[in-house]
Design a protein around this motif. Structure first.
Motif, PDB file in Angstrom:
ATOM      1  N   ARG A 114     -32.844  43.936  13.912  1.00 17.57           N
ATOM      2  CA  ARG A 114     -33.114  42.615  13.382  1.00 17.57           C
ATOM      3  C   ARG A 114     -34.359  42.674  12.525  1.00 17.57           C
ATOM      4  NH1 ARG A 114     -33.202  39.986  17.938  1.00 17.57           N
ATOM      5  NH2 ARG A 114     -35.455  39.874  18.207  1.00 17.57           N
ATOM      6  N   PRO A 115     -34.390  42.020  11.341  1.00 17.80           N
ATOM      7  CA  PRO A 115     -35.568  42.042  10.469  1.00 17.80           C
ATOM      8  C   PRO A 115     -36.790  41.543  11.214  1.00 17.80           C
ATOM      9  CG  PRO A 115     -33.696  41.049   9.334  1.00 17.80           C
ATOM     10  CD  PRO A 115     -33.284  41.235  10.750  1.00 17.80           C
ATOM     11  N   SER A 116     -37.927  42.180  10.890  1.00 11.79           N
ATOM     12  CA  SER A 116     -39.184  41.776  11.521  1.00 11.79           C
ATOM     13  C   SER A 116     -39.494  40.322  11.187  1.00 11.79           C
ATOM     14  CB  SER A 116     -40.312  42.682  11.022  1.00 11.79           C
ATOM     15  OG  SER A 116     -41.550  42.249  11.520  1.00 11.79           O
ATOM     16  N   GLY A 117     -39.903  39.558  12.196  1.00  6.37           N
ATOM     17  CA  GLY A 117     -40.279  38.157  11.966  1.00  6.37           C
ATOM     18  C   GLY A 117     -39.123  37.197  12.066  1.00  6.37           C
ATOM     19  N   SER A 118     -37.878  37.706  12.158  1.00  7.76           N
ATOM     20  CA  SER A 118     -36.745  36.789  12.244  1.00  7.76           C
ATOM     21  C   SER A 118     -36.623  36.271  13.664  1.00  7.76           C
ATOM     22  CB  SER A 118     -35.458  37.500  11.832  1.00  7.76           C
ATOM     23  OG  SER A 118     -35.151  38.536  12.736  1.00  7.76           O
ATOM     24  N   GLN A 119     -35.856  35.203  13.843  1.00 11.40           N
ATOM     25  CA  GLN A 119     -35.693  34.572  15.137  1.00 11.40           C
ATOM     26  C   GLN A 119     -34.451  35.089  15.821  1.00 11.40           C
ATOM     27  OE1 GLN A 119     -37.911  32.351  16.450  1.00 11.40           O
ATOM     28  NE2 GLN A 119     -39.154  32.978  14.702  1.00 11.40           N
ATOM     29  N   MET A 151     -40.312  22.803  13.674  1.00 11.98           N
ATOM     30  CA  MET A 151     -39.820  24.111  14.080  1.00 11.98           C
ATOM     31  C   MET A 151     -38.834  24.682  13.074  1.00 11.98           C
ATOM     32  SD  MET A 151     -41.500  24.957  16.683  1.00 11.98           S
ATOM     33  CE  MET A 151     -40.565  26.470  16.971  1.00 11.98           C
ATOM     34  N   CYS A 152     -38.043  23.802  12.464  1.00 14.58           N
ATOM     35  CA  CYS A 152     -37.092  24.261  11.449  1.00 14.58           C
ATOM     36  C   CYS A 152     -37.838  24.830  10.241  1.00 14.58           C
ATOM     37  CB  CYS A 152     -36.182  23.107  11.036  1.00 14.58           C
ATOM     38  SG  CYS A 152     -34.879  23.583   9.877  1.00 14.58           S
ATOM     39  N   ARG A 153     -38.910  24.138   9.819  1.00 13.26           N
ATOM     40  CA  ARG A 153     -39.687  24.641   8.681  1.00 13.26           C
ATOM     41  C   ARG A 153     -40.381  25.945   9.044  1.00 13.26           C
ATOM     42  NH1 ARG A 153     -40.948  19.075   8.172  1.00 13.26           N
ATOM     43  NH2 ARG A 153     -42.980  19.376   9.199  1.00 13.26           N
ATOM     44  N   ALA A 154     -40.913  26.025  10.278  1.00 21.93           N
ATOM     45  CA  ALA A 154     -41.599  27.247  10.678  1.00 21.93           C
ATOM     46  C   ALA A 154     -40.632  28.417  10.786  1.00 21.93           C
ATOM     47  CB  ALA A 154     -42.312  27.029  12.013  1.00 21.93           C
ATOM     48  N   THR A 155     -39.418  28.154  11.230  1.00 21.62           N
ATOM     49  CA  THR A 155     -38.431  29.215  11.425  1.00 21.62           C
ATOM     50  C   THR A 155     -37.922  29.760  10.100  1.00 21.62           C
ATOM     51  OG1 THR A 155     -37.723  28.239  13.526  1.00 21.62           O
ATOM     52  CG2 THR A 155     -36.200  29.764  12.470  1.00 21.62           C
ATOM     53  N   HIS A 156     -37.797  28.923   9.093  1.00 21.61           N
ATOM     54  CA  HIS A 156     -37.181  29.333   7.831  1.00 21.61           C
ATOM     55  C   HIS A 156     -38.194  29.597   6.721  1.00 21.61           C
ATOM     56  CE1 HIS A 156     -33.812  27.441   9.992  1.00 21.61           C
ATOM     57  NE2 HIS A 156     -33.077  28.311   9.330  1.00 21.61           N
ATOM     58  N   GLN A 157     -39.471  29.835   7.071  1.00 21.95           N
ATOM     59  CA  GLN A 157     -40.433  30.231   6.056  1.00 21.95           C
ATOM     60  C   GLN A 157     -40.059  31.604   5.508  1.00 21.95           C
ATOM     61  OE1 GLN A 157     -44.248  30.117   7.870  1.00 21.95           O
ATOM     62  NE2 GLN A 157     -44.560  27.918   7.526  1.00 21.95           N
ATOM     63  N   PRO A 158     -40.238  31.834   4.204  1.00 19.64           N
ATOM     64  CA  PRO A 158     -39.913  33.151   3.620  1.00 19.64           C
ATOM     65  C   PRO A 158     -40.736  34.244   4.285  1.00 19.64           C
ATOM     66  CG  PRO A 158     -40.279  31.498   1.909  1.00 19.64           C
ATOM     67  CD  PRO A 158     -40.714  30.869   3.205  1.00 19.64           C
ATOM     68  N   GLN A 159     -40.094  35.348   4.565  1.00 18.96           N
ATOM     69  CA  GLN A 159     -40.761  36.473   5.202  1.00 18.96           C
ATOM     70  C   GLN A 159     -41.215  37.475   4.137  1.00 18.96           C
ATOM     71  OE1 GLN A 159     -41.271  36.528   8.513  1.00 18.96           O
ATOM     72  NE2 GLN A 159     -40.297  34.489   8.571  1.00 18.96           N
ATOM     73  N   GLU A 160     -42.373  38.123   4.383  1.00 13.26           N
ATOM     74  CA  GLU A 160     -42.853  39.166   3.495  1.00 13.26           C
ATOM     75  C   GLU A 160     -41.896  40.359   3.571  1.00 13.26           C
ATOM     76  OE1 GLU A 160     -45.292  39.197   1.400  1.00 13.26           O
ATOM     77  OE2 GLU A 160     -45.947  37.147   1.873  1.00 13.26           O
ATOM     78  N   PRO A 161     -41.480  40.932   2.401  1.00 11.54           N
ATOM     79  CA  PRO A 161     -40.580  42.090   2.438  1.00 11.54           C
ATOM     80  C   PRO A 161     -41.269  43.293   3.063  1.00 11.54           C
ATOM     81  CG  PRO A 161     -41.414  41.738   0.225  1.00 11.54           C
ATOM     82  CD  PRO A 161     -41.865  40.557   1.027  1.00 11.54           C
ATOM     83  N   HIS A 162     -40.488  44.092   3.799  1.00  8.56           N
ATOM     84  CA  HIS A 162     -40.991  45.308   4.426  1.00  8.56           C
ATOM     85  C   HIS A 162     -40.344  46.486   3.701  1.00  8.56           C
ATOM     86  CE1 HIS A 162     -42.851  43.155   7.830  1.00  8.56           C
ATOM     87  NE2 HIS A 162     -41.830  42.315   7.683  1.00  8.56           N
ATOM     88  N   SER A 163     -41.072  47.047   2.741  1.00  8.56           N
ATOM     89  CA  SER A 163     -40.512  48.124   1.929  1.00  8.56           C
ATOM     90  C   SER A 163     -40.229  49.341   2.779  1.00  8.56           C
ATOM     91  CB  SER A 163     -41.503  48.505   0.816  1.00  8.56           C
ATOM     92  OG  SER A 163     -42.737  48.909   1.363  1.00  8.56           O
ATOM     93  N   GLY A 164     -39.089  49.950   2.511  1.00  4.76           N
ATOM     94  CA  GLY A 164     -38.733  51.182   3.176  1.00  4.76           C
ATOM     95  C   GLY A 164     -38.029  50.981   4.499  1.00  4.76           C
TER      96      GLY A 164
END
Length: 296
Positions: free
Chosen positions: A272-277, A248-261
């Motif tokens: 809160r950033p999309s995809g964050s916990q 779960m720690c690895r799944a939670t801290h995977q790099p997120q794709e940037p959301h431009s704009g």
């Protein structure tokens, strides 16, 4: 060690005939563990009853099984740790002295509950109630074994005239095998408490007839439940939890794709950033002292 070895020791010896069922329907012939040894046995015939005192040993230590077989073939039994058997032996002396001091039975002077003298013994999670009683058939010592916080009760009834003979037989066994229970003798860890949101989790370490265990209790205002984890599998239990935590720690801290704009990508805004916990739950851990209260 607790008072009985496994909780389902079988009466399989030739000395116990029939199907091995007591008055409560417990099957003594099932569950006999091969690692259990019978070290010694004594048989007493007291009035119309037979009593067997068996010294047994398994990986948790030594104990004495007391089995009563009535004239009608009904069977019952209790289990005593060696130290409890020694305490019981001492009580038999005091009960016998009291019995000797009594006059002849008087039907007009019998207590409502029939009890003439009572004592209680406590060992781990088991209680033993000793009651010298009188009824229309005479005087007898009833020994009841119960599990704390409820549970099944088993008992034997020893005619009062046989208390000295029973005590002497018990003394002989204790002289031969001692009063050391064996098994774990260290101090068990203190209980722990974990609060997460509106839930309370209690971790209590105890010891019963099957060995050392951890009881994990979940308690809310209108709900409570618990699981019991035997000490022999704590390491594996921990490894499974640690494996899930790592995944779960690895799944939670995977790099997120940037959301431009987006406002968050630009560093502004309160969303809160999309995809964050979400923020982790708040919890507190403390240590409990003494035995666990009756919350379980």
């Amino acid at each position: 060690m607790s008072d009985i070895g496994s909780g389902d020791e079988g009466i399989t010896s030739q000395k116990y005939h029939g199907q091995g069922m007591d008055a409560g329907g417990n099957n003594f012939d099932s569950g006999q563990q091969p690692q259990e040894q019978e070290l010694a046995t004594k048989m007493l015939q007291i009035q119309s009853k037979r009593f067997y005192l068996d010294v047994k040993q398994n990986r948790r230590g030594r104990f004495i099984k007391v089995a009563e077989i009535g004239a009608d073939g009904r069977r019952s039994q209790i289990f005593l740790a060696m130290s409890t058997a020694a305490e019981f032996r001492d009580h038999l002396s005091s009960f016998s002295d009291f019995y000797s001091s009594l006059g002849p039975p008087n039907p007009d002077n019998v207590p409502d509950d029939g009890k003439l003298k009572s004592e209680m013994m406590l060992k781990d999670n088991r209680r033993y109630y000793l009651d010298l009683k009188e009824n229309s058939r005479g005087r007898f010592l009833r020994v009841s074994q119960t599990i704390t916080r409820g549970g099944p009760r088993s008992q034997v009834a020893l005619p009062a005239q046989g208390m000295i003979e029973f005590r002497d037989a018990l003394t002989d066994l204790l002289d031969d095998f001692g009063t050391d229970d064996g098994g774990f003798k260290g101090e068990l860890p203190e209980g722990r408490h974990l609060r997460v949101d509106n839930k309370n989790f209690y971790f209590d370490i105890g010891q019963n007839n099957r060995g050392i265990y951890m009881k994990v209790s979940e308690v809310k205002s209108n709900f409570r439940t618990a699981i019991t984890v035997p000490e022999k599998c704590w390491t594996r239990f921990r490894d499974i939890l640690a494996d899930y935590c790592d995944k779960m720690c690895r799944a939670t801290h995977q790099p997120q794709e940037p959301h431009s704009g987006s406002a968050s990508a630009a560093g502004g805004g309160g969303a809160r950033p999309s995809g964050s916990q979400p923020a982790p739950a708040q919890f507190d851990i403390d240590t409990l002292t003494g035995s666990a209260p009756n919350r379980i």
